[in-house]
Design a protein around this motif. Structure first.
Motif, PDB file in Angstrom:
ATOM      1  N   GLU A   1       4.680   0.575  -0.523  1.00 52.15           N
ATOM      2  CA  GLU A   1       3.239   0.464  -0.776  1.00 52.15           C
ATOM      3  C   GLU A   1       2.960  -0.654  -1.786  1.00 52.15           C
ATOM      4  N   ALA A   2       1.664  -0.972  -1.921  1.00 52.92           N
ATOM      5  CA  ALA A   2       1.267  -2.051  -2.821  1.00 52.92           C
ATOM      6  C   ALA A   2       1.520  -1.667  -4.280  1.00 52.92           C
ATOM      7  N   ASP A   3       1.837  -2.668  -5.064  1.00 51.43           N
ATOM      8  CA  ASP A   3       2.034  -2.524  -6.499  1.00 51.43           C
ATOM      9  C   ASP A   3       0.738  -3.041  -7.140  1.00 51.43           C
ATOM     10  N   ILE A   4      -0.026  -2.142  -7.768  1.00 51.47           N
ATOM     11  CA  ILE A   4      -1.303  -2.554  -8.372  1.00 51.47           C
ATOM     12  C   ILE A   4      -0.995  -3.159  -9.736  1.00 51.47           C
ATOM     13  N   LEU A   5      -1.250  -4.457  -9.880  1.00 56.14           N
ATOM     14  CA  LEU A   5      -0.836  -5.182 -11.093  1.00 56.14           C
ATOM     15  C   LEU A   5      -1.866  -5.054 -12.215  1.00 56.14           C
TER      16      LEU A   5
ATOM     17  N   ILE B   1       1.015  -8.857   6.774  1.00 57.32           N
ATOM     18  CA  ILE B   1       1.295  -8.636   5.352  1.00 57.32           C
ATOM     19  C   ILE B   1       2.805  -8.528   5.155  1.00 57.32           C
ATOM     20  N   ARG B   2       3.335  -9.356   4.253  1.00 54.11           N
ATOM     21  CA  ARG B   2       4.780  -9.258   3.977  1.00 54.11           C
ATOM     22  C   ARG B   2       5.068  -9.274   2.479  1.00 54.11           C
TER      23      ARG B   2
ATOM     24  N   ARG C   1       0.207  -3.091   2.998  1.00 55.24           N
ATOM     25  CA  ARG C   1       1.645  -2.821   2.977  1.00 55.24           C
ATOM     26  C   ARG C   1       2.321  -3.560   4.128  1.00 55.24           C
ATOM     27  N   VAL C   2       3.622  -3.750   3.978  1.00 60.93           N
ATOM     28  CA  VAL C   2       4.398  -4.493   4.976  1.00 60.93           C
ATOM     29  C   VAL C   2       4.185  -3.891   6.365  1.00 60.93           C
ATOM     30  N   GLY C   3       3.919  -4.755   7.318  1.00 60.99           N
ATOM     31  CA  GLY C   3       3.717  -4.311   8.706  1.00 60.99           C
ATOM     32  C   GLY C   3       2.250  -4.266   9.092  1.00 60.99           C
TER      33      GLY C   3
ATOM     34  N   ILE D   1      -6.456  -0.895  -0.583  1.00 64.86           N
ATOM     35  CA  ILE D   1      -5.117  -1.084  -1.160  1.00 64.86           C
ATOM     36  C   ILE D   1      -4.071  -0.281  -0.374  1.00 64.86           C
ATOM     37  N   GLU D   2      -4.454   0.915   0.076  1.00 63.70           N
ATOM     38  CA  GLU D   2      -3.531   1.749   0.874  1.00 63.70           C
ATOM     39  C   GLU D   2      -3.055   1.043   2.141  1.00 63.70           C
TER      40      GLU D   2
END
Ligand code: MG
Ligand code: MG
Length: 269
Positions: free
Chosen positions: A242-246, A193-194, A138-140, A134-135
């Motif tokens: 960073e990612a949003d853990i839903l 990843i975008r 992220r974008v890029g 998950i870390e």
């Protein structure tokens, strides 16, 4: 084709994902030696329907149940049935729901009673591998960065194996969308990843060798060497950082803790 989500769509997927987490937490309250996986499945289905949603797996490709319940050497897609859980087992539960047209998807591996320390370590490492993946989301970065992080941790830093034939995935209005999200890969490889990308990251990590086979029930995937396997999954959305853990493991872990406390009180009496 990848369907990138608007922030409104991400909120709907968050609601579905949180309902999955709360379903898993509810089921966790009943997990103990003696209960059958079919009983857990009924509890999950009732909880989901009581909360205005529909089980996401039931009927999907013909799967007959709400939960995938995979015990010990079962990796994923285990069919709920008359099997009673035993002290020392591990149980991976994968759950999906559809609410307001959007899926949520999450999985967690539970320890039943006293589980051997080496198996508990497999659970811990698999969950840690999920968060390392998950870390990287992220974008890029690229999809291969996620798989690389998970694989490196499981296979280089620990003596485990990543299942190759089953992967994570995009999701939204469909349970499985592009892109595929393997738990192995090379850094800097794969789809970029975008923002707006919503994916399920779900490492399946075997204690022994990576090979898996389908069991005669037509659904359950098991390790070829019969050694245990663990599975943790979060649905996440890519924001601008960073990612949003839903989905969330918080409710599940509170429920597990409460369960252990109750067992200890009973044991003392
Ligand atoms: Mg799942
Ligand atoms: Mg999934």
């Amino acid at each position: 084709m990848i369907f990138y989500k608007t922030s409104e769509e991400v909120e709907l997927i968050r609601q579905s994902s949180l309902l999955v987490s709360k379903t898993l937490a509810t089921v966790a309250g009943y997990i103990k030696p003696g209960i059958t996986t079919a009983e857990l499945d009924t509890i999950a289905e009732e909880y989901i329907r009581d909360h205005g949603a529909v089980p996401g797996f039931k009927g999907y490709s013909g799967f007959p149940a709400t939960l995938c319940t995979s015990v010990n050497e079962a990796v994923v897609h285990g069919l709920p049935g008359k099997r009673a859980l035993q002290d020392g087992d591990i149980l991976s539960i994968d759950c999906g729901v559809i609410k307001e047209g959007f899926y949520g998807d999450s999985a967690y591996t539970f320890a039943i009673g006293e589980v051997a320390p080496d198996i508990l370590d497999l659970l811990k490492v698999t969950k840690e591998a999920l968060y390392l993946g998950i870390e990287q989301a992220r974008v890029g970065k690229r999809i291969g960065d996620i798989g690389y992080a998970i694989q490196h941790y499981a296979e280089k830093e620990h003596p485990y194996s990543i299942v190759r034939s089953l992967v994570g995935h995009g999701l939204g209005r469909n349970l499985h969308e592009e892109p595929e999200v393997p738990n192995f890969g090379r850094q800097g490889n794969g789809v970029k990843i975008r923002e707006g990308l919503v994916i399920a990251i779900e490492p399946m990590i075997n204690m022994g060798k990576k090979e898996v086979i389908n069991s005669p029930d037509g659904w359950t995937v098991v390790t070829l060497d019969n050694l245990p396997s663990a599975h943790y999954e979060h649905t996440i959305a890519i924001g601008n950082k960073e990612a949003d853990i839903l989905s969330s493991f918080e409710f599940i872990e509170e429920s597990v803790k409460k369960n252990i406390e109750i067992e200890e009180i009973i044991a003392k009496k």
